[in-house]
Design a protein around this motif. Structure first.
Motif, PDB file in Angstrom:
ATOM      1  N   GLY A  10     -24.119 -21.599 -71.182  1.00 33.77           N
ATOM      2  CA  GLY A  10     -23.885 -23.031 -71.177  1.00 33.77           C
ATOM      3  C   GLY A  10     -24.554 -23.678 -69.991  1.00 33.77           C
ATOM      4  N   SER A  11     -24.205 -24.936 -69.761  1.00 31.26           N
ATOM      5  CA  SER A  11     -24.761 -25.701 -68.647  1.00 31.26           C
ATOM      6  C   SER A  11     -23.665 -25.985 -67.631  1.00 31.26           C
ATOM      7  CB  SER A  11     -25.351 -27.018 -69.158  1.00 31.26           C
ATOM      8  OG  SER A  11     -26.425 -26.786 -70.035  1.00 31.26           O
ATOM      9  N   VAL A  12     -23.924 -25.648 -66.383  1.00 29.41           N
ATOM     10  CA  VAL A  12     -22.956 -25.884 -65.320  1.00 29.41           C
ATOM     11  C   VAL A  12     -23.683 -26.405 -64.095  1.00 29.41           C
ATOM     12  CG1 VAL A  12     -21.356 -24.110 -66.106  1.00 29.41           C
ATOM     13  CG2 VAL A  12     -23.139 -23.522 -64.455  1.00 29.41           C
ATOM     14  N   GLN A  13     -22.917 -26.980 -63.189  1.00 26.39           N
ATOM     15  CA  GLN A  13     -23.484 -27.399 -61.915  1.00 26.39           C
ATOM     16  C   GLN A  13     -23.475 -26.235 -60.937  1.00 26.39           C
ATOM     17  OE1 GLN A  13     -21.250 -30.907 -60.727  1.00 26.39           O
ATOM     18  NE2 GLN A  13     -22.821 -32.223 -61.645  1.00 26.39           N
ATOM     19  N   ALA A  14     -24.330 -26.328 -59.958  1.00 31.41           N
ATOM     20  CA  ALA A  14     -24.375 -25.293 -58.922  1.00 31.41           C
ATOM     21  C   ALA A  14     -22.989 -25.100 -58.319  1.00 31.41           C
ATOM     22  CB  ALA A  14     -25.372 -25.678 -57.842  1.00 31.41           C
ATOM     23  N   GLY A  15     -22.635 -23.835 -58.118  1.00 33.97           N
ATOM     24  CA  GLY A  15     -21.319 -23.506 -57.605  1.00 33.97           C
ATOM     25  C   GLY A  15     -20.310 -23.195 -58.689  1.00 33.97           C
ATOM     26  N   GLY A  16     -20.669 -23.482 -59.921  1.00 29.91           N
ATOM     27  CA  GLY A  16     -19.761 -23.238 -61.038  1.00 29.91           C
ATOM     28  C   GLY A  16     -19.786 -21.793 -61.496  1.00 29.91           C
ATOM     29  N   SER A  17     -19.013 -21.546 -62.557  1.00 29.73           N
ATOM     30  CA  SER A  17     -18.870 -20.191 -63.082  1.00 29.73           C
ATOM     31  C   SER A  17     -19.052 -20.177 -64.593  1.00 29.73           C
ATOM     32  CB  SER A  17     -17.477 -19.639 -62.755  1.00 29.73           C
ATOM     33  OG  SER A  17     -17.269 -19.552 -61.363  1.00 29.73           O
ATOM     34  N   LEU A  18     -19.498 -19.045 -65.079  1.00 32.70           N
ATOM     35  CA  LEU A  18     -19.582 -18.777 -66.511  1.00 32.70           C
ATOM     36  C   LEU A  18     -19.248 -17.314 -66.746  1.00 32.70           C
ATOM     37  CD1 LEU A  18     -22.895 -20.582 -67.628  1.00 32.70           C
ATOM     38  CD2 LEU A  18     -20.572 -21.194 -68.330  1.00 32.70           C
ATOM     39  N   ARG A  19     -18.745 -17.036 -67.923  1.00 31.38           N
ATOM     40  CA  ARG A  19     -18.481 -15.645 -68.310  1.00 31.38           C
ATOM     41  C   ARG A  19     -19.223 -15.365 -69.606  1.00 31.38           C
ATOM     42  NH1 ARG A  19     -15.093 -11.590 -66.987  1.00 31.38           N
ATOM     43  NH2 ARG A  19     -14.576 -10.051 -68.615  1.00 31.38           N
ATOM     44  N   LEU A  20     -20.091 -14.387 -69.570  1.00 28.02           N
ATOM     45  CA  LEU A  20     -20.853 -13.987 -70.743  1.00 28.02           C
ATOM     46  C   LEU A  20     -20.178 -12.794 -71.397  1.00 28.02           C
ATOM     47  CD1 LEU A  20     -24.498 -14.191 -69.352  1.00 28.02           C
ATOM     48  CD2 LEU A  20     -23.057 -16.013 -70.284  1.00 28.02           C
ATOM     49  N   SER A  21     -20.178 -12.799 -72.714  1.00 29.56           N
ATOM     50  CA  SER A  21     -19.611 -11.700 -73.469  1.00 29.56           C
ATOM     51  C   SER A  21     -20.650 -11.143 -74.429  1.00 29.56           C
ATOM     52  CB  SER A  21     -18.379 -12.167 -74.262  1.00 29.56           C
ATOM     53  OG  SER A  21     -17.373 -12.616 -73.397  1.00 29.56           O
TER      54      SER A  21
END
Length: 122
Positions: A10-21
Motif C-alpha cells: 500500500g501507500s504510507v508516509q515515511a515512518g509508517g508501517s506495513l505488514r506483507l503476507s
C-alpha cells in the motif's frame, strides 16, 4: 508445484508501517527457505530478508532493525513486518520460497509470488 500470492502492500508516509503476507497453494509443507525480495523502478532486485525452516533469519543491512520476517508455522509461508518505512523502501515486494535449504550467499528461489507494491512518501 507451488503458487505464492503476496498481499499487504500500500501507500504510507515515511515512518509508517506495513505488514506483507504471502499465501501459498500446493506443496508448501516442505518449503524450507523463504524470503522477501524487492525491486524499485530502474534498480536491481534486492533480497531484504529470508528465513529458513529452523527460524534463522537474515536481513539486508538497509532494513536491519526496521523489518522483521516471520513464518506462519501452520501455513508455512513468510510474512514481513515493515516499520519506520523510508521513501527508499518504495518498490514491488515479492515473496519467494524454495524446497532447498537457505545458503549463505544469494538465493535463487524457485517459487515466486506476483508481487505487491509498497509506496512510501516523504
Amino acid at each position: 508445484q507451488v503458487h505464492l500470492v503476496a498481499s499487504g502492500g500500500g501507500s504510507v508516509q515515511a515512518g509508517g508501517s506495513l505488514r506483507l503476507s504471502c499465501a501459498g497453494i500446493g506443496y508448501i509443507d516442505n518449503l524450507d527457505c523463504m524470503g522477501w525480495i524487492r525491486q524499485a523502478p530502474g534498480a536491481e532486485r534486492e533480497e531484504v530478508a529470508r528465513i529458513d525452516s529452523t527460524g534463522t533469519t537474515t536481513y539486508a543491512d538497509s532494513v536491519k532493525g526496521r523489518f522483521t520476517i516471520s513464518k506462519d508455522n501452520f501455513k508455512n509461508t513468510p510474512s514481513l513486518q515493515m516499520n519506520s518505512l523510508k521513501p527508499e523502501d518504495t518498490g514491488m515486494y515479492y515473496c519467494a520460497a524454495d524446497h532447498l535449504r537457505c545458503g549463505i550467499g544469494p538465493m535463487e528461489f524457485r517459487y515466486w509470488g506476483q508481487g505487491t507494491q509498497v509506496t512510501v512518501s516523504s
